[in-house]
Design a protein around this motif. Structure first.
Motif, PDB file in Angstrom:
ATOM      1  N   GLU A 150     -16.186 -54.787  -9.064  1.00 21.56           N
ATOM      2  CA  GLU A 150     -16.028 -56.200  -9.392  1.00 21.56           C
ATOM      3  C   GLU A 150     -14.574 -56.452  -9.784  1.00 21.56           C
ATOM      4  OE1 GLU A 150     -18.296 -58.190  -8.714  1.00 21.56           O
ATOM      5  OE2 GLU A 150     -20.216 -57.144  -8.861  1.00 21.56           O
ATOM      6  N   ALA A 151     -14.157 -57.706  -9.715  1.00 21.72           N
ATOM      7  CA  ALA A 151     -12.743 -58.056  -9.928  1.00 21.72           C
ATOM      8  C   ALA A 151     -12.237 -57.612 -11.299  1.00 21.72           C
ATOM      9  CB  ALA A 151     -12.555 -59.563  -9.761  1.00 21.72           C
ATOM     10  N   TYR A 152     -13.008 -57.881 -12.366  1.00 16.82           N
ATOM     11  CA  TYR A 152     -12.558 -57.496 -13.705  1.00 16.82           C
ATOM     12  C   TYR A 152     -12.434 -55.980 -13.834  1.00 16.82           C
ATOM     13  CZ  TYR A 152     -13.353 -62.285 -15.378  1.00 16.82           C
ATOM     14  OH  TYR A 152     -13.297 -63.637 -15.576  1.00 16.82           O
ATOM     15  N   SER A 153     -13.322 -55.264 -13.169  1.00 20.45           N
ATOM     16  CA  SER A 153     -13.281 -53.811 -13.221  1.00 20.45           C
ATOM     17  C   SER A 153     -12.024 -53.272 -12.547  1.00 20.45           C
ATOM     18  CB  SER A 153     -14.519 -53.222 -12.537  1.00 20.45           C
ATOM     19  OG  SER A 153     -15.699 -53.729 -13.125  1.00 20.45           O
ATOM     20  N   LEU A 154     -11.635 -53.894 -11.439  1.00 20.99           N
ATOM     21  CA  LEU A 154     -10.423 -53.464 -10.741  1.00 20.99           C
ATOM     22  C   LEU A 154      -9.195 -53.670 -11.617  1.00 20.99           C
ATOM     23  CD1 LEU A 154     -11.007 -54.811  -7.112  1.00 20.99           C
ATOM     24  CD2 LEU A 154     -11.824 -52.711  -8.177  1.00 20.99           C
ATOM     25  N   GLN A 155      -9.181 -54.747 -12.389  1.00 15.56           N
ATOM     26  CA  GLN A 155      -8.074 -54.987 -13.311  1.00 15.56           C
ATOM     27  C   GLN A 155      -8.036 -53.905 -14.390  1.00 15.56           C
ATOM     28  OE1 GLN A 155      -6.260 -57.264 -11.294  1.00 15.56           O
ATOM     29  NE2 GLN A 155      -5.491 -57.565 -13.370  1.00 15.56           N
ATOM     30  N   GLY A 156      -9.216 -53.559 -14.909  1.00 15.06           N
ATOM     31  CA  GLY A 156      -9.286 -52.505 -15.917  1.00 15.06           C
ATOM     32  C   GLY A 156      -8.808 -51.170 -15.371  1.00 15.06           C
ATOM     33  N   MET A 157      -9.090 -50.921 -14.088  1.00 17.53           N
ATOM     34  CA  MET A 157      -8.675 -49.664 -13.477  1.00 17.53           C
ATOM     35  C   MET A 157      -7.170 -49.615 -13.295  1.00 17.53           C
ATOM     36  SD  MET A 157     -10.136 -46.874 -12.653  1.00 17.53           S
ATOM     37  CE  MET A 157      -8.735 -45.898 -13.233  1.00 17.53           C
ATOM     38  N   LYS A 158      -6.560 -50.736 -12.933  1.00 15.59           N
ATOM     39  CA  LYS A 158      -5.102 -50.787 -12.819  1.00 15.59           C
ATOM     40  C   LYS A 158      -4.456 -50.382 -14.134  1.00 15.59           C
ATOM     41  CE  LYS A 158      -4.623 -54.530  -9.371  1.00 15.59           C
ATOM     42  NZ  LYS A 158      -4.127 -55.921  -9.193  1.00 15.59           N
ATOM     43  N   GLN A 159      -4.975 -50.931 -15.224  1.00 15.04           N
ATOM     44  CA  GLN A 159      -4.434 -50.609 -16.544  1.00 15.04           C
ATOM     45  C   GLN A 159      -4.647 -49.135 -16.869  1.00 15.04           C
ATOM     46  OE1 GLN A 159      -6.560 -53.344 -19.053  1.00 15.04           O
ATOM     47  NE2 GLN A 159      -5.398 -55.124 -18.390  1.00 15.04           N
ATOM     48  N   MET A 160      -5.821 -48.609 -16.480  1.00 16.09           N
ATOM     49  CA  MET A 160      -6.149 -47.220 -16.803  1.00 16.09           C
ATOM     50  C   MET A 160      -5.217 -46.255 -16.088  1.00 16.09           C
ATOM     51  SD  MET A 160      -8.384 -46.063 -18.903  1.00 16.09           S
ATOM     52  CE  MET A 160      -7.665 -44.566 -19.561  1.00 16.09           C
ATOM     53  N   VAL A 161      -4.903 -46.517 -14.845  1.00 14.63           N
ATOM     54  CA  VAL A 161      -3.995 -45.649 -14.086  1.00 14.63           C
ATOM     55  C   VAL A 161      -2.632 -45.601 -14.772  1.00 14.63           C
ATOM     56  CG1 VAL A 161      -2.744 -45.407 -11.906  1.00 14.63           C
ATOM     57  CG2 VAL A 161      -5.191 -45.937 -11.889  1.00 14.63           C
ATOM     58  N   SER A 162      -2.159 -46.755 -15.229  1.00 13.18           N
ATOM     59  CA  SER A 162      -0.875 -46.816 -15.930  1.00 13.18           C
ATOM     60  C   SER A 162      -0.930 -46.061 -17.255  1.00 13.18           C
ATOM     61  CB  SER A 162      -0.486 -48.277 -16.172  1.00 13.18           C
ATOM     62  OG  SER A 162       0.700 -48.365 -16.919  1.00 13.18           O
ATOM     63  N   ILE A 163      -2.033 -46.236 -17.976  1.00 15.94           N
ATOM     64  CA  ILE A 163      -2.187 -45.570 -19.274  1.00 15.94           C
ATOM     65  C   ILE A 163      -2.189 -44.056 -19.117  1.00 15.94           C
ATOM     66  CG2 ILE A 163      -3.863 -45.127 -21.123  1.00 15.94           C
ATOM     67  CD1 ILE A 163      -4.643 -48.157 -20.761  1.00 15.94           C
ATOM     68  N   ILE A 164      -2.930 -43.564 -18.135  1.00 11.80           N
ATOM     69  CA  ILE A 164      -3.004 -42.117 -17.917  1.00 11.80           C
ATOM     70  C   ILE A 164      -1.624 -41.569 -17.568  1.00 11.80           C
ATOM     71  CG2 ILE A 164      -3.937 -40.325 -16.406  1.00 11.80           C
ATOM     72  CD1 ILE A 164      -6.493 -42.086 -16.224  1.00 11.80           C
ATOM     73  N   GLY A 165      -0.888 -42.302 -16.754  1.00 15.47           N
ATOM     74  CA  GLY A 165       0.466 -41.879 -16.409  1.00 15.47           C
ATOM     75  C   GLY A 165       1.349 -41.770 -17.636  1.00 15.47           C
ATOM     76  N   ASN A 166       1.246 -42.725 -18.539  1.00 15.63           N
ATOM     77  CA  ASN A 166       2.055 -42.696 -19.765  1.00 15.63           C
ATOM     78  C   ASN A 166       1.628 -41.561 -20.693  1.00 15.63           C
ATOM     79  OD1 ASN A 166       3.577 -44.930 -18.995  1.00 15.63           O
ATOM     80  ND2 ASN A 166       2.163 -46.389 -19.945  1.00 15.63           N
ATOM     81  N   LEU A 167       0.326 -41.346 -20.826  1.00 14.95           N
ATOM     82  CA  LEU A 167      -0.159 -40.320 -21.750  1.00 14.95           C
ATOM     83  C   LEU A 167       0.143 -38.912 -21.256  1.00 14.95           C
ATOM     84  CD1 LEU A 167      -3.579 -41.811 -22.925  1.00 14.95           C
ATOM     85  CD2 LEU A 167      -1.442 -41.643 -24.213  1.00 14.95           C
ATOM     86  N   ARG A 168       0.347 -38.767 -19.970  1.00 17.52           N
ATOM     87  CA  ARG A 168       0.698 -37.441 -19.434  1.00 17.52           C
ATOM     88  C   ARG A 168       2.039 -36.955 -19.976  1.00 17.52           C
ATOM     89  NH1 ARG A 168      -1.005 -37.984 -13.126  1.00 17.52           N
ATOM     90  NH2 ARG A 168      -3.038 -36.992 -13.233  1.00 17.52           N
ATOM     91  N   GLN A 169       2.879 -37.893 -20.429  1.00 15.77           N
ATOM     92  CA  GLN A 169       4.154 -37.487 -21.016  1.00 15.77           C
ATOM     93  C   GLN A 169       3.930 -36.737 -22.321  1.00 15.77           C
ATOM     94  OE1 GLN A 169       6.879 -40.823 -21.227  1.00 15.77           O
ATOM     95  NE2 GLN A 169       6.129 -41.675 -19.298  1.00 15.77           N
TER      96      GLN A 169
END
Length: 256
Positions: A150-169
């Protein structure tokens, strides 16, 4: 011990469903599994309540290693079954008052102690980026994200991908296994369209399994059993899909 956190910045995506079914599946494989419920809603604690080990999730942020080790030894001596739940408790709500650095350090220490007793640790996280979810991702080796189409879920996933990238640091060991399309209804054109969009946008991050919209899964969670133990013909397809997901995660985590 391998540690997996199930996380996405959106509620209702199926994090608890995935966490509980991975726990049931891994336990049936003969692994010693511990589930940490960090979601104040406590759905994993409800489904797995028969497997409580006597520890609460807030204690993983407050107990020192010797005390935690002693409690786990007592649990082991009192009929440890191989599947254990660290259940949610009201004090977990106070976790947001802790410094993230202190909370993450405490959870990492507790997970290290759990590793003396278990083969796999599964962490069910809340649907928002606060201290519990962030601490879990900083303590984990792996993470995956179930996602509705669903559209809202896709938005949440975009944020999650960015968050995981940042936390990997901060946690270079963190590996994102990918997204699990969940509650997929092939009769809905928007689901098929959104799935196609995900595959084009994140070609390396979509796991090659998906879970259909199955009533039997919700029924299983309510009965506190895995879906493959639901005695209905309608549960067979769901069982096949969930077993395929668990088998893939098992291999990707290199548990063997």
């Amino acid at each position: 011990m391998k540690t997996l956190a199930t996380a996405i910045q959106k509620g209702g995506q199926g994090k608890t469903f995935v966490t509980c079914h991975l726990a049931f599946d891994f336990y049936e494989r003969g692994l010693r599994v511990v589930v940490i419920d960090l979601d104040i809603q406590g759905n994993a604690s409800f489904t797995l309540q028969e497997h409580q080990c006597g520890l609460t999730s807030s204690e993983l942020f407050t107990l020192k290693a010797p005390s935690l080790r002693r409690r786990l030894q007592e649990h082991q001596e009192n009929g440890f079954s191989g599947l254990s739940l660290v259940n949610v408790d009201p004090s977990l709500a106070n976790l947001e008052k802790m410094k993230l650095s202190d909370a993450a350090r405490s959870l990492q220490s507790s997970v290290s102690v759990l590793g003396e007793f278990f083969d796999v640790c599964l962490i069910d996280t809340p649907p928002s980026l606060g201290v519990p979810m962030t601490s879990a991702l900083l303590a984990a080796d792996y993470t995956l994200s179930p996602i509705q189409l669903e559209a809202y879920s896709l938005q949440g996933m975009k944020q999650m991908v960015s968050i995981i990238g940042n936390l990997r640091q901060q946690n270079p060991a963190l590996s994102f296994l990918g997204m699990v399309p969940n509650m997929v209804d092939a009769r809905k054109p928007r689901h098929l369209s959104n799935l196609l969009w995900l595959k084009k946008t994140y070609p390396q991050l979509i796991m090659p399994v998906s879970i259909g919209l199955r009533d039997s899964i919700a029924e299983a969670l309510g009965q506190k059993i895995p879906v493959w133990k639901v005695r209905k013909t309608a549960a067979r397809k769901a069982s096949q899909e969930v077993r395929s997901m668990a088998d893939l995660v098992y291999k990707m985590m290199e548990i063997e």
